[in-house]
Design a protein around this motif. Structure first.
Motif, PDB file in Angstrom:
ATOM      1  N   VAL A  86       0.829  -1.205   0.000  1.00 54.64           N
ATOM      2  CA  VAL A  86       0.000   0.000   0.000  1.00 54.64           C
ATOM      3  C   VAL A  86       0.863   1.256   0.000  1.00 54.64           C
ATOM      4  O   VAL A  86       0.610   2.193  -0.757  1.00 54.64           O
ATOM      5  CB  VAL A  86      -0.981   0.005   1.196  1.00 54.64           C
ATOM      6  N   ALA A  87       1.892   1.297   0.834  1.00 55.96           N
ATOM      7  CA  ALA A  87       2.756   2.485   0.895  1.00 55.96           C
ATOM      8  C   ALA A  87       3.416   2.729  -0.455  1.00 55.96           C
ATOM      9  O   ALA A  87       3.457   3.861  -0.934  1.00 55.96           O
ATOM     10  CB  ALA A  87       3.812   2.333   1.986  1.00 55.96           C
ATOM     11  N   ARG A  88       3.900   1.671  -1.070  1.00 56.31           N
ATOM     12  CA  ARG A  88       4.560   1.811  -2.371  1.00 56.31           C
ATOM     13  C   ARG A  88       3.586   2.381  -3.401  1.00 56.31           C
ATOM     14  O   ARG A  88       3.917   3.311  -4.139  1.00 56.31           O
ATOM     15  CB  ARG A  88       5.094   0.457  -2.827  1.00 56.31           C
ATOM     16  N   LYS A  89       2.394   1.829  -3.454  1.00 56.07           N
ATOM     17  CA  LYS A  89       1.390   2.296  -4.410  1.00 56.07           C
ATOM     18  C   LYS A  89       1.037   3.764  -4.157  1.00 56.07           C
ATOM     19  O   LYS A  89       0.911   4.562  -5.095  1.00 56.07           O
ATOM     20  CB  LYS A  89       0.139   1.412  -4.295  1.00 56.07           C
ATOM     21  N   LEU A  90       0.914   4.134  -2.911  1.00 59.62           N
ATOM     22  CA  LEU A  90       0.588   5.506  -2.522  1.00 59.62           C
ATOM     23  C   LEU A  90       1.700   6.470  -2.936  1.00 59.62           C
ATOM     24  O   LEU A  90       1.440   7.520  -3.538  1.00 59.62           O
ATOM     25  CB  LEU A  90       0.366   5.547  -1.007  1.00 59.62           C
ATOM     26  N   ILE A  91       2.937   6.106  -2.639  1.00 57.49           N
ATOM     27  CA  ILE A  91       4.081   6.960  -2.986  1.00 57.49           C
ATOM     28  C   ILE A  91       4.222   7.080  -4.499  1.00 57.49           C
ATOM     29  O   ILE A  91       4.445   8.179  -5.024  1.00 57.49           O
ATOM     30  CB  ILE A  91       5.374   6.415  -2.343  1.00 57.49           C
ATOM     31  N   GLU A  92       4.100   5.966  -5.200  1.00 53.02           N
ATOM     32  CA  GLU A  92       4.208   6.005  -6.668  1.00 53.02           C
ATOM     33  C   GLU A  92       3.167   6.930  -7.278  1.00 53.02           C
ATOM     34  O   GLU A  92       3.464   7.698  -8.190  1.00 53.02           O
ATOM     35  CB  GLU A  92       4.085   4.597  -7.253  1.00 53.02           C
ATOM     36  N   ARG A  93       1.944   6.888  -6.769  1.00 52.73           N
ATOM     37  CA  ARG A  93       0.879   7.753  -7.302  1.00 52.73           C
ATOM     38  C   ARG A  93       1.168   9.219  -7.009  1.00 52.73           C
ATOM     39  O   ARG A  93       1.024  10.084  -7.878  1.00 52.73           O
ATOM     40  CB  ARG A  93      -0.468   7.333  -6.720  1.00 52.73           C
ATOM     41  N   ALA A  94       1.564   9.535  -5.785  1.00 57.16           N
ATOM     42  CA  ALA A  94       1.868  10.915  -5.420  1.00 57.16           C
ATOM     43  C   ALA A  94       3.011  11.460  -6.278  1.00 57.16           C
ATOM     44  O   ALA A  94       2.941  12.592  -6.773  1.00 57.16           O
ATOM     45  CB  ALA A  94       2.203  11.014  -3.936  1.00 57.16           C
ATOM     46  N   MET A  95       4.041  10.661  -6.484  1.00 50.66           N
ATOM     47  CA  MET A  95       5.170  11.094  -7.298  1.00 50.66           C
ATOM     48  C   MET A  95       4.756  11.260  -8.757  1.00 50.66           C
ATOM     49  O   MET A  95       5.169  12.215  -9.419  1.00 50.66           O
ATOM     50  CB  MET A  95       6.336  10.101  -7.166  1.00 50.66           C
ATOM     51  N   ALA A  96       3.938  10.364  -9.269  1.00 52.99           N
ATOM     52  CA  ALA A  96       3.474  10.472 -10.660  1.00 52.99           C
ATOM     53  C   ALA A  96       2.652  11.745 -10.855  1.00 52.99           C
ATOM     54  O   ALA A  96       2.816  12.453 -11.861  1.00 52.99           O
ATOM     55  CB  ALA A  96       2.651   9.242 -11.040  1.00 52.99           C
ATOM     56  N   ASP A  97       1.780  12.051  -9.900  1.00 52.24           N
ATOM     57  CA  ASP A  97       0.988  13.278  -9.992  1.00 52.24           C
ATOM     58  C   ASP A  97       1.886  14.509  -9.986  1.00 52.24           C
ATOM     59  O   ASP A  97       1.676  15.451 -10.752  1.00 52.24           O
ATOM     60  CB  ASP A  97      -0.014  13.374  -8.844  1.00 52.24           C
ATOM     61  N   ALA A  98       2.889  14.519  -9.114  1.00 54.19           N
ATOM     62  CA  ALA A  98       3.812  15.657  -9.036  1.00 54.19           C
ATOM     63  C   ALA A  98       4.643  15.768 -10.316  1.00 54.19           C
ATOM     64  O   ALA A  98       4.870  16.874 -10.814  1.00 54.19           O
ATOM     65  CB  ALA A  98       4.719  15.520  -7.815  1.00 54.19           C
ATOM     66  N   ARG A  99       5.073  14.634 -10.854  1.00 53.58           N
ATOM     67  CA  ARG A  99       5.840  14.665 -12.117  1.00 53.58           C
ATOM     68  C   ARG A  99       4.986  15.222 -13.254  1.00 53.58           C
ATOM     69  O   ARG A  99       5.488  15.942 -14.112  1.00 53.58           O
ATOM     70  CB  ARG A  99       6.342  13.270 -12.463  1.00 53.58           C
ATOM     71  N   ALA A 100       3.706  14.893 -13.258  1.00 54.69           N
ATOM     72  CA  ALA A 100       2.801  15.409 -14.297  1.00 54.69           C
ATOM     73  C   ALA A 100       2.695  16.932 -14.231  1.00 54.69           C
ATOM     74  O   ALA A 100       2.343  17.574 -15.212  1.00 54.69           O
ATOM     75  CB  ALA A 100       1.420  14.768 -14.163  1.00 54.69           C
ATOM     76  N   LYS A 101       3.028  17.497 -13.076  1.00 54.68           N
ATOM     77  CA  LYS A 101       3.004  18.952 -12.892  1.00 54.68           C
ATOM     78  C   LYS A 101       4.401  19.560 -12.977  1.00 54.68           C
ATOM     79  O   LYS A 101       4.609  20.697 -12.586  1.00 54.68           O
ATOM     80  CB  LYS A 101       2.353  19.293 -11.555  1.00 54.68           C
ATOM     81  N   GLY A 102       5.377  18.761 -13.442  1.00 57.20           N
ATOM     82  CA  GLY A 102       6.720  19.276 -13.665  1.00 57.20           C
ATOM     83  C   GLY A 102       7.723  19.073 -12.552  1.00 57.20           C
ATOM     84  O   GLY A 102       8.867  19.503 -12.669  1.00 57.20           O
ATOM     85  N   GLN A 103       7.349  18.414 -11.490  1.00 62.28           N
ATOM     86  CA  GLN A 103       8.287  18.151 -10.392  1.00 62.28           C
ATOM     87  C   GLN A 103       9.095  16.897 -10.713  1.00 62.28           C
ATOM     88  O   GLN A 103       8.523  15.872 -11.047  1.00 62.28           O
ATOM     89  CB  GLN A 103       7.538  17.959  -9.074  1.00 62.28           C
ATOM     90  N   GLU A 104      10.402  16.991 -10.588  1.00 62.24           N
ATOM     91  CA  GLU A 104      11.253  15.846 -10.920  1.00 62.24           C
ATOM     92  C   GLU A 104      12.167  15.417  -9.779  1.00 62.24           C
ATOM     93  O   GLU A 104      12.852  14.419  -9.895  1.00 62.24           O
ATOM     94  CB  GLU A 104      12.111  16.174 -12.157  1.00 62.24           C
ATOM     95  N   ARG A 105      12.198  16.182  -8.710  1.00 60.04           N
ATOM     96  CA  ARG A 105      13.125  15.904  -7.621  1.00 60.04           C
ATOM     97  C   ARG A 105      12.320  15.662  -6.335  1.00 60.04           C
ATOM     98  O   ARG A 105      11.502  16.485  -5.958  1.00 60.04           O
ATOM     99  CB  ARG A 105      14.094  17.069  -7.435  1.00 60.04           C
ATOM    100  N   PHE A 106      12.620  14.527  -5.676  1.00 58.62           N
ATOM    101  CA  PHE A 106      11.892  14.153  -4.476  1.00 58.62           C
ATOM    102  C   PHE A 106      12.862  13.866  -3.332  1.00 58.62           C
ATOM    103  O   PHE A 106      13.943  13.313  -3.549  1.00 58.62           O
ATOM    104  CB  PHE A 106      11.011  12.926  -4.738  1.00 58.62           C
ATOM    105  N   TYR A 107      12.442  14.232  -2.145  1.00 50.96           N
ATOM    106  CA  TYR A 107      13.247  14.123  -0.938  1.00 50.96           C
ATOM    107  C   TYR A 107      12.347  13.612   0.183  1.00 50.96           C
ATOM    108  O   TYR A 107      11.129  13.870   0.182  1.00 50.96           O
ATOM    109  CB  TYR A 107      13.793  15.518  -0.588  1.00 50.96           C
ATOM    110  N   LEU A 108      12.924  12.916   1.133  1.00 52.48           N
ATOM    111  CA  LEU A 108      12.176  12.490   2.316  1.00 52.48           C
ATOM    112  C   LEU A 108      13.156  12.176   3.430  1.00 52.48           C
ATOM    113  O   LEU A 108      14.368  12.067   3.202  1.00 52.48           O
ATOM    114  CB  LEU A 108      11.299  11.275   2.013  1.00 52.48           C
TER     115      LEU A 108
END
Length: 152
Positions: A86-108
């Motif tokens: 579930v966590a993986r699926k959630l993170i992948e979706r959030a990152m995909a949505d952000a990438r669709a808006k031009g975000q390419e760099r992620f930190y945690l």
């Protein structure tokens, strides 16, 4: 596993309130993070995601827009749903949505015993281990990987 629905939800909506309750259950009750550290001002401007299964919020995270990257945080999964992807699926979706808006760099910042999950998602740990909420953490990013070095 039941079908999981991933949604971006507005702060203070019914679903985000359920996410805040889940965060309190996981971080404050289970992991003993001081309650005053769990909620913060970033919650007002963050993009909140929930995973819904069987009519309940079973996982959540937030994305915070920062000048140098998007910060993924407050990843929490209900105890009964851990180890099911579930966590993986959630993170992948959030990152995909952000990438669709031009975000390419992620930190945690990850609890040190959870590094493997984030490594599978393309993150690398760097810098020294530090304490947050009473638990050891490592900073991680999915960019500038070659320069990411651990300091112990």
């Amino acid at each position: 596993m039941s079908d999981i629905i991933i949604l971006s939800v507005p702060v203070f909506s019914t679903l985000s309130n359920a996410a805040f309750a889940l965060r309190k259950e996981v971080f404050v009750w289970e992991q003993k993070v001081p309650e005053e550290e769990e909620l913060d001002s970033y919650d007002l401007t963050a993009i909140h995601y929930v995973a819904v299964a069987e009519g309940n919020v079973v996982a959540t995270l937030r994305l915070i827009t920062q000048p140098e990257h998007m910060k993924i945080g407050r990843v929490a999964v209900h105890q009964a749903w851990r180890g099911k992807g579930v966590a993986r699926k959630l993170i992948e979706r959030a990152m995909a949505d952000a990438r669709a808006k031009g975000q390419e760099r992620f930190y945690l910042t990850a609890q040190s015993d959870k590094l493997g999950l984030y490594e599978k998602l393309g993150f690398v740990a760097f810098g020294p281990e530090f304490m947050d909420g009473g638990m050891p953490h490592r900073a991680m990013r999915d960019y500038d990987k070659a320069s990411a070095t651990l300091i112990d």
